[in-house]
Design a protein around this motif. Structure first.
Motif, PDB file in Angstrom:
ATOM      1  N   ASN A 175      -8.040  -7.728  -2.412  1.00 31.36           N
ATOM      2  CA  ASN A 175      -7.838  -8.224  -1.057  1.00 31.36           C
ATOM      3  C   ASN A 175      -8.492  -9.563  -0.872  1.00 31.36           C
ATOM      4  O   ASN A 175      -9.631  -9.713  -1.047  1.00 31.36           O
ATOM      5  CB  ASN A 175      -8.122  -7.366   0.031  1.00 31.36           C
ATOM      6  N   THR A 222      -1.163 -10.040  -5.510  1.00 27.45           N
ATOM      7  CA  THR A 222      -2.787 -10.407  -3.555  1.00 27.45           C
ATOM      8  C   THR A 222      -1.384 -10.493  -2.847  1.00 27.45           C
ATOM      9  O   THR A 222       0.072 -10.878  -3.385  1.00 27.45           O
ATOM     10  CB  THR A 222      -3.446 -11.483  -4.178  1.00 27.45           C
ATOM     11  N   CYS A 247     -12.451  -5.690  -8.646  1.00 23.15           N
ATOM     12  CA  CYS A 247     -11.777  -5.388  -9.172  1.00 23.15           C
ATOM     13  C   CYS A 247     -11.692  -5.439 -10.702  1.00 23.15           C
ATOM     14  O   CYS A 247     -10.812  -4.331 -11.163  1.00 23.15           O
ATOM     15  CB  CYS A 247     -10.801  -7.085  -9.031  1.00 23.15           C
ATOM     16  N   HIS A 254       0.848  -0.873   0.212  1.00 23.12           N
ATOM     17  CA  HIS A 254      -0.189   0.070   0.405  1.00 23.12           C
ATOM     18  C   HIS A 254       0.807   1.364   0.052  1.00 23.12           C
ATOM     19  O   HIS A 254       1.866   1.302   0.832  1.00 23.12           O
ATOM     20  CB  HIS A 254      -0.617  -0.238   1.716  1.00 23.12           C
ATOM     21  N   GLN A 274      -3.863  -4.672  -6.651  1.00 23.15           N
ATOM     22  CA  GLN A 274      -3.925  -5.145  -5.022  1.00 23.15           C
ATOM     23  C   GLN A 274      -5.625  -5.851  -5.295  1.00 23.15           C
ATOM     24  O   GLN A 274      -5.803  -4.875  -4.875  1.00 23.15           O
ATOM     25  CB  GLN A 274      -3.782  -3.944  -4.333  1.00 23.15           C
ATOM     26  N   SER A 286      -4.861  -4.920   2.506  1.00 19.89           N
ATOM     27  CA  SER A 286      -5.404  -3.017   1.636  1.00 19.89           C
ATOM     28  C   SER A 286      -5.526  -4.332   0.472  1.00 19.89           C
ATOM     29  O   SER A 286      -5.612  -5.462   0.661  1.00 19.89           O
ATOM     30  CB  SER A 286      -4.510  -2.644   1.275  1.00 19.89           C
ATOM     31  N   GLY A 287      -6.172  -3.724  -0.569  1.00 19.99           N
ATOM     32  CA  GLY A 287      -6.601  -4.437  -1.895  1.00 19.99           C
ATOM     33  C   GLY A 287      -7.934  -4.287  -2.195  1.00 19.99           C
ATOM     34  O   GLY A 287      -8.641  -4.119  -1.122  1.00 19.99           O
ATOM     35  N   VAL A 288      -8.402  -3.961  -3.069  1.00 20.24           N
ATOM     36  CA  VAL A 288      -9.676  -3.879  -3.400  1.00 20.24           C
ATOM     37  C   VAL A 288     -10.287  -5.169  -3.042  1.00 20.24           C
ATOM     38  O   VAL A 288      -9.910  -6.165  -3.115  1.00 20.24           O
ATOM     39  CB  VAL A 288      -9.737  -3.515  -4.698  1.00 20.24           C
ATOM     40  N   ASP A 333      -4.918   0.307  -5.194  1.00 11.95           N
ATOM     41  CA  ASP A 333      -5.650  -0.444  -4.521  1.00 11.95           C
ATOM     42  C   ASP A 333      -6.765   0.019  -4.431  1.00 11.95           C
ATOM     43  O   ASP A 333      -8.261   0.609  -3.943  1.00 11.95           O
ATOM     44  CB  ASP A 333      -5.629  -0.938  -3.081  1.00 11.95           C
ATOM     45  N   ASN A 334      -7.105   1.793  -5.019  1.00 12.63           N
ATOM     46  CA  ASN A 334      -7.885   2.898  -5.148  1.00 12.63           C
ATOM     47  C   ASN A 334      -8.023   3.897  -6.130  1.00 12.63           C
ATOM     48  O   ASN A 334      -7.028   4.105  -6.495  1.00 12.63           O
ATOM     49  CB  ASN A 334      -8.223   3.434  -3.781  1.00 12.63           C
TER      50      ASN A 334
END
Length: 245
Positions: free
Chosen positions: A136, A172, A151, A86, A134, A144-146, A109-110
């Motif tokens: 999740n 991931t 996605c 992140h 990234q 972190s991660g979408v 991730d965003n």
């Protein structure tokens, strides 16, 4: 006399890792040269990275911006650097300015960080930056991660709204104890299938970055094209000087 012994261990460990990567690729019917090994060197001294570099390795990864911007200028410019994890949006330009040979960010991730990276690349006039989205896959709140279901939406945003970023694939980070990595890896693979179908591209055009020191062989067998290996090469981490990103 202790330092050279540690450095020799890192080189020997790297060679062992490369053998294991080749064997895992062969088991899965993949080509070993299509699997990138990112030597993740967080908390390790520049001298140790130099030792691994001198052994012929060129792809390194860092997790902490402050440490990254201090190390990178001390090392050769032909290193392909990856930022892993992140990244705070307000540090995007700092990172890109200090590391002109940053090859990839793993991962976006965003939308906010995507926008900040896109603007930073543009303002610096550098070539488009490769990024991995990234995901999740473990469902952990701390990760972190979408979410997998979101996605595709983030991938489409990067491709349509961020002309200075080059969408290169998905990444991931599995569970800390690796107990659910087959599920994590399969979820990411499923995301790739969905993304590639929606975008009309071949799966070979969408990288999968999954697998670390404890599970990289299984990750390769399940389709990973990018493994991030740290402690197996460099030894245990020293987190006493950890910096936030």
């Amino acid at each position: 006399m202790a330092a050279p012994a540690v450095e020799s261990f890192a080189v020997a460990a790297l060679r062992s890792v490369m053998v294991r990567v080749r064997q895992a690729a062969e088991r899965s019917g993949a080509r070993a040269e299509n699997v990138r090994v990112v030597a993740v060197s967080k908390t390790k001294p520049v001298s140790l990275l130099r030792d691994v570099y001198d052994a012929g390795h060129r792809c390194f990864g860092e997790n902490y911006v402050q440490e990254f911007v201090e190390k990178a200028p001390q090392l050769p410019e032909d290193i392909d650097w990856h930022f892993v994890g992140h990244l705070q949006s307000n540090k995007a330009k700092t990172l890109l300015s200090a590391v002109p040979n940053l090859a990839m960010v793993e991962g976006v991730d965003n939308e906010k960080i995507a926008n900040h990276l896109d603007r930073a690349v543009s303002s610096l006039g550098r070539n488009p930056l490769k990024v991995l989205v990234q995901v999740n896959t473990s469902g952990e709140v701390s990760k972190s991660g979408v979410e997998p279901t979101n996605c595709l939406e983030l991938v489409k945003f990067v491709k349509s709204r961020c002309p200075n970023l080059e969408f290169s694939g998905l990444m991931t980070i599995g569970m800390p104890d690796y107990t659910s990595t087959p599920v994590n890896f399969q979820t990411l693979s499923n995301c790739r299938t969905e993304v590639c179908k929606a975008l009309g591209i071949n799966e070979e055009q969408c990288e999968l970055s999954m697998g670390m020191s404890g599970d990289f062989e299984q990750a390769i067998e399940m389709g990973s094209t990018n493994v991030r290996i740290g402690s197996t090469i460099f030894g245990p981490r020293d987190y006493s000087k950890r910096q936030p990103n």
